[in-house]
Scaffold this motif. Structure first.
Motif, PDB file in Angstrom:
ATOM      1  N   GLY A 123      -4.281  -3.414  -6.790  1.00 57.16           N
ATOM      2  CA  GLY A 123      -4.993  -4.340  -5.635  1.00 57.16           C
ATOM      3  C   GLY A 123      -6.270  -5.387  -5.414  1.00 57.16           C
ATOM      4  O   GLY A 123      -6.824  -5.856  -4.903  1.00 57.16           O
ATOM      5  N   TYR A 152      -5.404   0.012  -9.146  1.00 62.81           N
ATOM      6  CA  TYR A 152      -6.347  -0.784  -9.367  1.00 62.81           C
ATOM      7  C   TYR A 152      -6.070  -2.059  -9.575  1.00 62.81           C
ATOM      8  O   TYR A 152      -6.436  -2.729  -8.285  1.00 62.81           O
ATOM      9  N   PRO A 194     -13.146  -2.502  -3.775  1.00 62.59           N
ATOM     10  CA  PRO A 194     -11.929  -2.500  -3.817  1.00 62.59           C
ATOM     11  C   PRO A 194     -12.001  -1.897  -2.326  1.00 62.59           C
ATOM     12  O   PRO A 194     -12.466  -1.532  -1.724  1.00 62.59           O
ATOM     13  N   THR A 245      -6.401   0.638  -2.098  1.00 57.23           N
ATOM     14  CA  THR A 245      -6.212   1.599  -3.081  1.00 57.23           C
ATOM     15  C   THR A 245      -7.563   2.716  -3.667  1.00 57.23           C
ATOM     16  O   THR A 245      -6.534   3.159  -4.328  1.00 57.23           O
ATOM     17  N   THR A 257       0.674  -1.617   0.035  1.00 58.04           N
ATOM     18  CA  THR A 257      -0.253   0.392  -0.195  1.00 58.04           C
ATOM     19  C   THR A 257       0.912   1.566   0.262  1.00 58.04           C
ATOM     20  O   THR A 257       0.522   1.976  -0.125  1.00 58.04           O
TER      21      THR A 257
END
Length: 508
Positions: free
Chosen positions: A68, A65, A354, A358, A39
């Motif tokens: 993630g 995206y 999501p 993210t 992250t």
């Protein structure tokens, strides 16, 4: 009347027989979150993008995206790439002068739009955006939508030069949505959620060019332009629509259009949703398709996201589970309710629910793109024509004028597309895809003017004279406000040129 009078003088269909409203929800069960280090890497990658260069950062929204675990199912933008590796066209423009089309691409792979290519292709004429390309491998391109059960006709493409902004230090054009403008993928788009599957979406749009009518949406809609019931849409919206009162303030609010309701959170009304009214807004929605959804909003030029709702899907009936159909809309409702306005710059739809991490990384990347400029006033080649009494030359019909639509005077409004005119190289004056025309190509004094397809006839030639008159050479007469009146709705005609106050018209 025009857009300026729309909200006070005309009822807007809502509910089951009118607007199509929906939203995206966020699943209670989600894929594993990114690790802390991953992250952090995403956020750092997003933040290091430097505006002012033509090549974008390594990780763009769809890359983030995908990292993630929620890959983009569709990605649309007229201003920049949404994948670092993307090097295809962003959108297509079509010229009014000869009907030819050109694709507008990027300055470099993963970079920003080549606005100069549009300017060169559309020089001395007007262009409309006739296709917005999907940057994913699914090819879920958007084109002007067909008529639907809302009772509105087929959509027209946006004027390609209506709104220019700066992104990453480069000129780029947004999509100026006026009543009658809209785009759709009709059918079931590849990779897009259906029948209660989880999904997410965001768009970057104006928080100052907004309205309360239906529907300035982007996202999942019916596979055909018809309202098929609650939960059949899952689109993000930004509007001043307080569909379920009470609401906090006057908006605009980031909302979820889930069909037959604009949800600000909870079961519709959500006074915790304080709205987002900056020139550029990140509007975000996610939905697990079964029990949960979330709405977020933020300034697309600085800071993070505010979570306006994260909790249960509406219990009103039909929304638990959702019944998405997998169509895609931009600027309209699911039944092609196309009365609202807005400005769109970029947006994606993703498969899966999501994570917050993210979405935060995506917001950081959007901020790093460097959006700037006004988003609520047309700033292209079009200019208002100021007439008697300081009124504007206007088309009756709320920006939806067709052949034969009356041309009149009306209070000047910054949002009204039909008050912005292009003085073309052949001396015609055009707005919303048609020209200022003398009825029947007539020449007699008192003949009224109207809107008509641009065809180069003598009744469409207008020369600005130094005394303030707009002169029609074929008739030898001037544009004139009937009876020298200045009230809203005063019809325009041609009359003998006498320099009176009723013949004072100034372009720009």
């Amino acid at each position: 009347m025009s857009v300026k009078s729309f909200f006070t003088a005309r009822a807007v269909p809502t509910g089951a027989g009118g607007a199509a409203y929906r939203i995206r929800t966020s699943p209670p069960y989600r894929k594993a979150l990114l690790s802390g280090l991953a992250t952090l890497a995403l956020v750092i990658a997003a933040l290091i993008a430097l505006p002012g260069v033509s090549r974008a950062t390594t990780s763009l929204p769809c890359d983030i995206y995908a990292s993630g675990g929620t890959p983009c199912a569709a990605a649309h933008s007229t201003v920049r790439a949404l994948f670092a590796s993307y090097d295809g066209p962003l959108y297509q423009v079509t010229r009014a002068s000869d009907g030819s089309s050109a694709n507008i691409g990027l300055l470099s792979p993963g970079g920003y739009a080549d606005a100069a290519a549009q300017d060169a292709f559309c020089a001395n004429t007007t262009c409309r955006i006739t296709r917005i390309y999907d940057q994913t491998s699914h090819h879920n391109d958007l084109t002007p939508g067909p008529s639907g059960t809302s009772g509105m006709g087929a959509d027209r493409g946006a004027d390609a030069s209506e709104i220019a902004v700066t992104v990453g230090g480069h000129k780029a054009y947004g999509v100026w949505i006026s009543p009658g403008v809209g785009y759709r993928y009709t059918g079931v788009a590849a990779g897009v959620a259906v029948n209660g599957q989880p999904e997410g979406a965001y768009m970057v749009a104006s928080g100052t060019h907004v309205g309360s009518a239906c529907c300035f949406d982007y996202g999942n809609a019916e596979s055909t332009p018809a309202d098929t019931g609650n939960g059949h849409m899952d689109a993000v919206s930004i509007a001043t629509t307080c569909y379920f009162s009470p609401c906090s303030g006057s908006g605009p609010w980031v909302e979820a259009d889930m069909e037959n309701g604009m949800f600000q959170g909870d079961n519709g009304s959500n006074t915790a949703n304080k709205g987002n009214n900056t020139p550029y807004v990140t509007a975000m929605l996610k939905d697990n398709g079964q029990t949960t959804y979330a709405i977020k909003g933020g300034d697309a030029t600085s800071g993070g996201l505010s979570t306006w709702w994260s909790g249960s899907l509406p219990t009103r009936g039909g929304y638990m589970p959702m019944h998405q159909e997998g169509g895609i809309i931009l600027g309209t409702g699911g039944d092609n309710s196309n009365w609202n306005m807005g400005t769109f710059f970029e947006g994606v739809m993703v498969s899966g629910y999501p994570s917050d991490a993210t979405e935060n990384a995506v917001q950081a990347n959007i901020v790093s793109a460097g959006y700037s400029g006004e988003t609520n006033v047309p700033n292209g080649a079009q200019k208002p024509i100021t007439g008697p009494g300081g009124q504007c030359v206007d088309v009756i019909g709320d920006d939806t004028g067709t052949d034969g639509a009356a041309v009149d005077l009306w209070n000047c409004q910054s949002y009204a597309e039909d008050q912005y005119w292009t003085h073309n190289a052949n001396d015609s004056l055009s707005t919303i895809g048609r020209c200022l025309d003398i009825d029947g190509d007539g020449t007699a004094a008192g003949t009224q003017v109207e809107l008509w397809d641009c065809n180069g006839v003598g009744g469409q030639k207008w020369v600005q004279h130094s005394d303030g008159t707009l002169y029609n050479p074929q008739s030898g007469r001037c544009l004139d406000a009937t009876g020298n009146a200045t009230a809203n709705g005063t019809r325009l005609q041609i009359a003998d040129c006498d320099g009176s106050s009723g013949e004072q018209f100034h372009l720009g």
